[in-house]
Design a protein around this motif. Structure first.
Motif: not given
Length: 443
Positions: A277-296
């Motif tokens: 969607x981001x790189x090929x179709x340019x539907x969105x400006x950016x791909x944002x990936x996030x995870x909560x920092x819950x340490x074990x």
């Protein structure tokens, strides 16, 4: 007859409105709970926010009378801050140490003993999110229970996003002829939700079947619009993965939730769809990936280096999948690729809270470690033209006071299942490897 509920600190820090969740019964807050809440009020995280919320609620009720004498609540219950049931003798005989948990247990035990001396004793229950506190209460002969008001649904009733229906083969033939079916034609007893998937199987026992998706208005069953072509080299290996890709690549579904065991392909599918969607179709400006920092183990502050170096261990599962998708050969290549593209951002969830995020494809991994308030904070920040994907395994939670039915991911799944803007699917079959699937099932 009314009951007496003694609240542990973690209940109020988990849900500040818990004082209103016990109908017309008596709610007791031990004095030591106020001390613990006071020690948390300056924290910058959710615990601090909830501690301040509880403080404001109690301060507002204080205007109606003395808390130690009891304040009548709107639903008929009585709220009381307890000062006179602090005798520690009985608990000390059993556990010795005068910890805060044991002081709370002492309040509940003293109430229980007092009620037992009455002609018509009321039931006394200690409410705690802490398993060991509930176990210690049981040892003392006290009734103890988890705080259940925050549980969205029974574990066995969690929405899966897919339903299998056995029908006459003529119904399947009708679908393939006209490319749609009216939901009413199936005469189902259960209710279908928008964007829910339906697998039609021949009730006569043949292999004839069909895979359909409920329309946005919930009235029609329609074919999947997307073919099973590869998405950034990734092809769906089972029906649930194909359903997941259908939702991930549908521009009219801005909220997608994916659940499933480790190895079912949640992260890989979401990343592949986001890159398309981001790189090929340019539907969105950016791909944002996030995870909560819950340490074990130790928290992030203990790790050496700057922010990016500290975050790398928590974000490594994301980088592993990106390395697979970009087919990198050497260590460090993925960092160069991401730096060169500039449209892919990998962050800890701590750094995206409070932002407004328009025009982006947002992936929140390990969302089962988010509370209801945290997930509301994140989803409500999604700007115009953005799509957000929440995914995780509700059975694999590192948060001390969340479980499979009270976590933020399950909360979103259940609250949004009737909305046309959202879609959900539970991935069941592991595709990482035969060993990984066996481990997920046996261990």
């Amino acid at each position: 007859m009314t009951k007496i509920f003694v609240l542990d600190t973690n209940v109020l820090l988990h849900d500040p409105l818990a004082i209103y969740a016990f109908e017309d019964n008596e709610v007791i807050i031990p004095a030591v709970v106020l001390e613990e809440i006071d020690s948390k009020k300056r924290m910058a995280d959710e615990l601090g926010r909830n501690a301040r919320h509880v403080s404001r609620l109690l301060d507002g009720l204080r205007g109606q009378g003395h808390l130690h004498e009891g304040i009548r609540l709107e639903q008929g219950g009585l709220l009381k801050v307890e000062l006179n049931h602090r005798s520690f003798v009985k608990v000390q005989e059993m556990f010795g140490d005068m910890s805060n948990d044991n002081r709370i247990l002492a309040v509940a035990l003293n109430y229980h003993m007092e009620e037992q001396s009455r002609e018509q004793p009321r039931q006394v229950a200690l409410v705690s999110k802490d398993v060991l506190v509930r176990i210690k209460a049981d040892v003392l002969g006290l009734l103890a229970q988890d705080y259940l008001s925050d549980q969205t649904v029974e574990a066995s009733d969690i929405y899966t996003g897919c339903t299998t229906v056995k029908v006459h083969p003529a119904v399947i033939d009708e679908f393939y002829t006209y490319r749609f079916l009216d939901v009413s034609a199936l005469k189902l007893k259960l209710r279908l939700h928008p964007n829910e998937f339906v697998i039609l199987r021949d009730e006569m026992g043949s292999s004839k079947s069909a895979l359909l998706r409920v329309s946005l208005d919930g009235k029609r069953l329609e074919p999947l619009y997307l073919s099973n072509d590869a998405v950034w080299g990734i092809t769906a290996r089972n029906a649930q993965q194909r359903m997941a890709l259908e939702l991930l690549l549908s521009d009219d579904v801005p909220l997608v939730t994916l659940t499933g065991k480790a190895g079912t392909g949640k992260t890989l599918l979401a990343l592949a769809a986001g890159l398309l969607k981001v790189e090929d179709e340019h539907k969105y400006k950016k791909l944002l990936i996030a995870r909560p920092v819950v340490p074990m183990g130790k928290d992030i502050g203990y790790l050496p280096g700057e922010k990016d170096e500290k975050l790398r261990p928590w974000m490594q599962p994301v980088y592993d999948n990106l390395e697979y998708l970009f087919d990198t050969k050497k260590s460090g290549d993925i960092d160069k690729i991401l730096m060169g593209l500039g449209s892919i951002q990998v962050e800890a969830l701590t750094y995206i809270r409070g932002r407004s995020i328009p025009g982006q494809f947002i992936i929140i991994d390990e969302a089962q470690n988010l509370s209801r308030h945290e997930v509301k904070t994140i989803v409500s920040r999604v700007g115009e033209g953005s799509k957000i994907v929440l995914m995780g395994d509700p059975e694999q939670i590192d948060h001390p006071y969340l479980d499979a039915v009270s976590n933020g991911l399950t909360y979103v799944v259940e609250r949004f299942k009737q909305e046309a803007l959202s879609g959900h699917i539970t991935l069941e079959k592991g595709e990482r490897s035969r060993l990984a699937q066996l481990a997920a099932d046996l261990l």
